[in-house]
Design a protein around this motif. Structure first.
Motif, mmCIF file in Angstrom:
data_model
loop_
_atom_site.group_PDB
_atom_site.id
_atom_site.type_symbol
_atom_site.label_atom_id
_atom_site.label_comp_id
_atom_site.label_asym_id
_atom_site.label_seq_id
_atom_site.Cartn_x
_atom_site.Cartn_y
_atom_site.Cartn_z
ATOM 1 N N LYS A 33 0.975 -1.258 -0.039
ATOM 2 C CA LYS A 33 -0.231 0.103 0.056
ATOM 3 C C LYS A 33 1.013 1.187 -0.230
ATOM 4 O O LYS A 33 0.674 2.008 -0.895
ATOM 5 C CB LYS A 33 -1.193 0.155 1.645
ATOM 6 C CG LYS A 33 -1.827 1.601 1.211
ATOM 7 C CD LYS A 33 -2.809 1.485 2.236
ATOM 8 C CE LYS A 33 -3.879 2.147 2.424
ATOM 9 N NZ LYS A 33 -3.481 3.612 2.026
ATOM 10 N N GLN A 34 2.019 1.078 0.473
ATOM 11 C CA GLN A 34 2.292 2.153 1.146
ATOM 12 C C GLN A 34 3.486 2.858 -0.607
ATOM 13 O O GLN A 34 3.365 3.808 -1.279
ATOM 14 C CB GLN A 34 3.927 2.431 1.937
ATOM 15 C CG GLN A 34 3.330 2.116 3.575
ATOM 16 C CD GLN A 34 4.597 1.513 3.442
ATOM 17 O OE1 GLN A 34 5.337 1.462 3.975
ATOM 18 N NE2 GLN A 34 4.027 2.804 5.865
ATOM 19 N N LEU A 35 3.866 2.229 -1.295
ATOM 20 C CA LEU A 35 4.388 2.126 -2.517
ATOM 21 C C LEU A 35 3.096 2.417 -3.222
ATOM 22 O O LEU A 35 3.982 3.376 -4.204
ATOM 23 C CB LEU A 35 5.245 0.392 -2.976
ATOM 24 C CG LEU A 35 5.645 0.499 -4.974
ATOM 25 C CD1 LEU A 35 6.878 1.300 -4.039
ATOM 26 C CD2 LEU A 35 6.768 -0.682 -4.653
ATOM 27 N N THR A 42 -2.772 1.737 -6.339
ATOM 28 C CA THR A 42 -3.261 0.632 -5.498
ATOM 29 C C THR A 42 -2.443 0.010 -5.231
ATOM 30 O O THR A 42 -1.567 -1.012 -5.564
ATOM 31 C CB THR A 42 -4.469 -0.254 -5.569
ATOM 32 O OG1 THR A 42 -4.374 -0.728 -6.178
ATOM 33 C CG2 THR A 42 -5.707 1.461 -6.153
ATOM 34 N N GLY A 43 -2.052 -0.532 -3.999
ATOM 35 C CA GLY A 43 -1.764 -1.337 -3.131
ATOM 36 C C GLY A 43 -2.344 -2.810 -3.772
ATOM 37 O O GLY A 43 -1.086 -3.777 -4.225
ATOM 38 N N SER A 44 -2.834 -3.065 -4.104
ATOM 39 C CA SER A 44 -3.847 -3.969 -4.752
ATOM 40 C C SER A 44 -3.255 -4.457 -6.221
ATOM 41 O O SER A 44 -2.464 -5.326 -6.615
ATOM 42 C CB SER A 44 -4.760 -4.331 -5.280
ATOM 43 O OG SER A 44 -5.283 -4.750 -5.307
ATOM 44 N N LEU A 45 -2.666 -3.071 -6.527
ATOM 45 C CA LEU A 45 -2.437 -2.908 -8.664
ATOM 46 C C LEU A 45 -0.895 -4.305 -7.916
ATOM 47 O O LEU A 45 -0.296 -5.266 -8.913
ATOM 48 C CB LEU A 45 -2.605 -2.401 -9.040
ATOM 49 C CG LEU A 45 -2.145 -1.968 -10.650
ATOM 50 C CD1 LEU A 45 -1.702 -3.174 -11.182
ATOM 51 C CD2 LEU A 45 -1.974 -0.438 -10.775
ATOM 52 N N PHE A 60 4.416 2.049 -14.895
ATOM 53 C CA PHE A 60 3.967 1.749 -14.005
ATOM 54 C C PHE A 60 6.104 0.960 -13.397
ATOM 55 O O PHE A 60 6.382 1.764 -12.669
ATOM 56 C CB PHE A 60 3.561 0.368 -13.264
ATOM 57 C CG PHE A 60 3.805 -0.312 -12.059
ATOM 58 C CD1 PHE A 60 2.925 -0.219 -11.082
ATOM 59 C CD2 PHE A 60 4.385 -0.914 -11.650
ATOM 60 C CE1 PHE A 60 3.033 -0.319 -9.555
ATOM 61 C CE2 PHE A 60 4.724 -1.615 -10.391
ATOM 62 C CZ PHE A 60 4.240 -1.054 -9.565
ATOM 63 N N SER A 61 6.683 1.421 -14.375
ATOM 64 C CA SER A 61 7.736 0.938 -13.781
ATOM 65 C C SER A 61 8.756 1.477 -14.109
ATOM 66 O O SER A 61 9.731 1.573 -13.086
ATOM 67 C CB SER A 61 8.612 -0.303 -15.777
ATOM 68 O OG SER A 61 7.985 -1.678 -16.190
ATOM 69 N N GLU A 62 8.780 2.530 -14.629
ATOM 70 C CA GLU A 62 9.151 3.543 -14.728
ATOM 71 C C GLU A 62 9.006 4.557 -13.479
ATOM 72 O O GLU A 62 9.896 4.608 -12.959
ATOM 73 C CB GLU A 62 9.486 5.038 -15.831
ATOM 74 C CG GLU A 62 8.784 4.689 -16.894
ATOM 75 C CD GLU A 62 9.033 5.519 -18.183
ATOM 76 O OE1 GLU A 62 8.203 6.138 -17.529
ATOM 77 O OE2 GLU A 62 9.010 4.854 -19.612
#
Length: 275
Positions: A33-35, A42-45, A60-62
């Motif tokens: 969740k923090q990341l 979302t933390g779920s993702l 997302f990767s960048e």
């Protein structure tokens, strides 16, 4: 006790990506969740990507690379992840696209995947099968990263005029797609010529094909069927298709006239309609 979501990093590029993302996250002392909060996801993702249940995107990767200080590792891995998600028979073609110094393609019915917009790609991929359509679309679009690498290939497209009129995805999608083609009008590395109806019989009547050229490796010709691809370095085939491509370019409109035709079709056929 072994965690049920521990991945085997050697199982696939997607598993390896998830393993590395979790390793860097835990080293940074962050929860999922923090990341997610840091990355604006979302933390779920984050959890789904870490457990290889969701494809990561280049964006997302960048962001994760910056937040976790990976030195660009995830951005490099995501290229392999996306390529591994392509149909098995097409993965070799994606490698050819990534290594080629020059790509010359003739397309009869639709815009080549390397120049497709998201909506146009989604419309073509979802014609019969809409399973995992968002992921499959993302995988196709990821191939376009070859144009932003250090030394991108020179890309030549001869496109049948019919492809401009083949309405894929509706007027708005076509308008966006043709506008995207026009965005390359002054890019010397991406060259688009339209083969007009007035050309009549031409050297590409037997179907679409692509010629890949490399710095030191042999030239390869690629043709495609339903669910299968056919790359070959056979000298006779390469010679024949290279000659055909020269004739197609000669019969096609100039770069300037092609852009003018694309613009005219975009405005006249797919322009905003006033009720």
């Amino acid at each position: 006790m072994t965690h049920i979501n521990v991945l085997d990093p050697g199982a696939s590029p997607l598993d390896y990506y998830g393993f590395e993302l979790r390793r860097y996250r835990e080293a940074a002392g962050l929860t999922q969740k923090q990341l997610g909060d840091v990355l604006n996801y979302t933390g779920s993702l984050v959890g789904q990507i870490e457990t290889a249940r969701k494809l990561p995107t280049p964006a997302f990767s960048e962001r994760a690379d910056v937040a976790l200080g990976t030195g660009g590792l995830l951005s490099r891995l995501v290229v392999l992840v996306m390529r591994s998600q392509l149909p098995a028979w097409f993965q070799q073609v994606a490698e050819l696209e990534a290594r080629a110094t020059e790509i010359c393609t003739f397309q009869m019915g639709m815009v080549h995947g390397l120049l497709q917009t998201k909506a146009y790609a989604q419309a073509t991929l979802g014609t019969i099968d809409e399973t995992n359509l968002d992921d499959r679309t993302a995988v196709r679009l990821a191939r376009q990263s070859i144009f932003v690498k250090g030394e991108p290939p020179v890309f030549w497209l001869v496109l049948s005029e019919a492809a401009l009129y083949q309405e894929i995805g509706g007027p708005a999608t076509m308008r966006e797609q043709l506008a995207h083609l026009l965005s390359f009008e002054f890019d010397p590395r991406v060259n688009i010529q339209v083969l007009p109806f007035s050309a009549g019989a031409h050297a590409g009547l037997t179907g679409s094909f692509t010629v890949f050229r490399f710095t030191s490796d042999p030239t390869i010709v690629y043709t495609e069927g339903y669910g299968s691809g056919h790359p070959t370095a056979n000298p006779d085939t390469v010679k024949d298709c290279s000659l055909r491509y020269d004739h197609l370019q000669a019969a096609a409109l100039s770069l300037k006239d092609s852009a003018e035709l694309i613009r005219r079709v975009m405005e006249d056929r797919y322009g905003e309609q006033v009720a």
